[in-house]
Design a protein around this motif. Structure first.
Motif, mmCIF file in Angstrom:
data_model
loop_
_atom_site.group_PDB
_atom_site.id
_atom_site.type_symbol
_atom_site.label_atom_id
_atom_site.label_comp_id
_atom_site.label_asym_id
_atom_site.label_seq_id
_atom_site.Cartn_x
_atom_site.Cartn_y
_atom_site.Cartn_z
ATOM 1 N N CYS A 1 -3.205 -3.011 -4.443
ATOM 2 C CA CYS A 1 -2.472 -2.124 -3.784
ATOM 3 C C CYS A 1 -2.350 -0.929 -4.626
ATOM 4 O O CYS A 1 -2.228 0.353 -4.301
ATOM 5 C CB CYS A 1 -1.244 -2.700 -3.394
ATOM 6 N N ALA B 1 -3.803 3.044 5.765
ATOM 7 C CA ALA B 1 -4.094 1.804 5.108
ATOM 8 C C ALA B 1 -3.667 0.622 5.618
ATOM 9 O O ALA B 1 -2.210 0.576 5.828
ATOM 10 C CB ALA B 1 -3.546 2.388 3.615
ATOM 11 N N LEU C 1 -5.249 6.724 -1.436
ATOM 12 C CA LEU C 1 -4.676 7.168 -0.521
ATOM 13 C C LEU C 1 -4.238 8.610 -1.160
ATOM 14 O O LEU C 1 -4.356 9.695 -0.307
ATOM 15 C CB LEU C 1 -3.541 6.587 -0.031
ATOM 16 N N CYS D 1 1.093 3.178 6.369
ATOM 17 C CA CYS D 1 0.778 1.915 5.893
ATOM 18 C C CYS D 1 1.947 1.235 6.192
ATOM 19 O O CYS D 1 2.579 0.452 5.468
ATOM 20 C CB CYS D 1 1.147 2.086 4.273
ATOM 21 N N ASP E 1 -4.819 -5.732 5.704
ATOM 22 C CA ASP E 1 -4.918 -6.613 4.107
ATOM 23 C C ASP E 1 -5.639 -7.861 4.193
ATOM 24 O O ASP E 1 -6.346 -7.895 3.253
ATOM 25 C CB ASP E 1 -3.507 -6.601 3.771
ATOM 26 N N PHE F 1 0.776 -1.228 0.083
ATOM 27 C CA PHE F 1 -0.095 0.138 0.019
ATOM 28 C C PHE F 1 0.887 1.346 -0.053
ATOM 29 O O PHE F 1 0.530 2.232 -0.645
ATOM 30 C CB PHE F 1 -0.988 -0.065 1.190
ATOM 31 N N VAL G 1 -5.478 1.110 -4.157
ATOM 32 C CA VAL G 1 -5.534 1.598 -2.735
ATOM 33 C C VAL G 1 -4.594 2.962 -2.990
ATOM 34 O O VAL G 1 -4.832 3.777 -2.219
ATOM 35 C CB VAL G 1 -5.298 0.688 -2.036
ATOM 36 N N PHE H 1 -10.304 -3.949 4.206
ATOM 37 C CA PHE H 1 -9.204 -3.041 4.495
ATOM 38 C C PHE H 1 -9.553 -1.933 5.416
ATOM 39 O O PHE H 1 -10.833 -1.664 5.435
ATOM 40 C CB PHE H 1 -8.502 -2.504 3.602
ATOM 41 N N VAL I 1 -8.889 1.985 4.929
ATOM 42 C CA VAL I 1 -8.142 2.647 4.151
ATOM 43 C C VAL I 1 -8.766 4.089 4.332
ATOM 44 O O VAL I 1 -10.157 4.243 3.928
ATOM 45 C CB VAL I 1 -8.432 2.361 2.786
#
Length: 377
Positions: free
Chosen positions: A349, A338, A356, A201, A341, A16, A352, A326, A328
């Motif tokens: 990823c 984040a 982010l 992360c 998993d 991530f 994601v 997740f 996030v």
């Protein structure tokens, strides 16, 4: 101690975090990435050569757009670097008609308009004779699925971020994240970074850096195998593509076939594993009885022509959330996280990382994120 100024700091450059660093740098953000190990290291949750890639995501219909975004971004990156990050060799979701892999894949595909094909029991056994399936087993074939490459993908994320102007500090441990009234201070033994926002992360370490999150690290070894007949091509990737198979007792197998650069990879879902441990104290020994015996028995019963004795094993970690989705999103006005998993994060990823970057820069997310919002707890 040196003090550095940045717009955003990304803590942890695994799956991530490396993607978030790349997507923030793509926007011209002055971003710094910090990783306590090397880039693409084997001590967290983002190593082990390959990961499954799926478009019809049984875990939640909302994940399919994120997987599709990952594929889009990796394809664009691969066109620039000349590398392949996803191989769409297809995948099977196997089980009883009402099992999670089968019903979940159908639901996700229908919601996203992703093409899949239902295989009856007879079609499954005719097309994939390696499987010793049960009378009730059927399958869903996802042609857009396949495998993705773990370490090369992370390194490509970070290298592209650096090309775009990101600063990276590998082998640097974050000791504290202090949310001050007018900035965030990210502290390490050698450098202090003052930033407007921080994106954390840190994988299994996320709960240590951001206390109060409902996360549970789980020890999850990775295993590789060979066919009993060394001359057989039955378990090569072209004949034995990625799969997820659920048994009536709720356990299941997942994995994919071999190719020139890797062996057959198979894992057991539902195995008893150590959990809720300090990730700094992960047991990195391999214990044949505890780690291998249950998986070997499942392989013997399910793939009779595959040698159930692994030829390679390496420890890994999964970090579970209570609902398997997740975490996030924004935890604070200056803190985005984040993690969680839950064993199915890598394929998402890049998507994601884009989320982010959008959340950090206050853009409108490209897809609904309410089901992964950390504030749902």
């Amino acid at each position: 101690m040196e003090t550095v100024r940045a717009d955003v700091v990304v803590v942890g450059l695994g799956a991530f975090g490396s993607a978030a660093l790349w997507r923030l740098a793509q926007r011209g953000v002055k971003v710094v990435g910090i990783e306590r190990q090397g880039i693409g290291h084997p001590f967290g949750s983002s190593h082990g050569s390959t990961r499954l890639f799926r478009v019809a995501c049984m875990e939640h219909p909302g994940l399919t757009p994120i997987a599709q975004k990952s594929l889009e971004l990796w394809t664009e990156l691969g066109e620039r670097t000349g590398e392949v990050y996803v191989r769409q060799t297809g995948s099977l979701n196997v089980g009883a008609p009402g099992s999670r892999p089968v019903s979940g894949a159908r639901r996700a595909a229908a919601g996203a308009g992703a093409p899949t094909t239902d295989l009856s029991h007879d079609e499954l056994t005719a097309r994939f004779p390696q499987y010793d399936v049960r009378p009730e087993d059927v399958a869903v074939w996802d042609p857009g699925a396949g495998i993705c490459y773990a370490e090369p993908t992370l390194r490509a994320h970070v290298a592209e971020a650096q090309r775009l102007g990101a600063t990276v500090y590998p082998h640097t441990m974050v000791t504290a994240i202090d949310l001050e009234p007018d900035h965030v201070e990210v502290r390490t033994p050698t450098i202090s970074i003052h930033t407007d926002q921080v994106v954390v992360c840190a994988g299994a370490w996320l709960g240590k850096l951001v206390p109060g999150l409902p996360l549970s690290p789980r020890r999850t070894p990775l295993f590789w195998f060979q066919p009993k007949d060394p001359a057989s091509d039955a378990f090569q990737l072209k004949n034995f593509p990625a799969f997820i198979w659920e048994f009536p007792d709720g356990r299941g197998l997942w994995g994919h076939g071999s190719d020139e650069d890797f062996l057959v990879k198979v894992g057991l879902d539902g195995a008893k594993r150590a959990r809720d441990f300090d990730p700094d104290e992960l047991d990195r020994y391999i214990h044949p009885r505890e780690d291998i015996s249950e998986l070997a028995a499942a392989i013997t019963a399910s793939f009779p022509d595959l040698d159930p004795e692994p030829v390679k094993v390496t420890p890994c970690m999964v970090t579970d959330s209570p609902d398997g989705q997740f975490l996030v999103g924004r935890r604070d006005e200056r803190l985005v996280i984040a993690g969680g998993d839950s064993g199915h994060g890598f394929k998402h990823c890049a998507g994601v990382g884009e989320l982010l970057a959008q959340l950090t820069t206050k853009e409108t997310p490209y897809t609904d994120v309410s089901f992964i919002d950390p504030l749902r707890y």
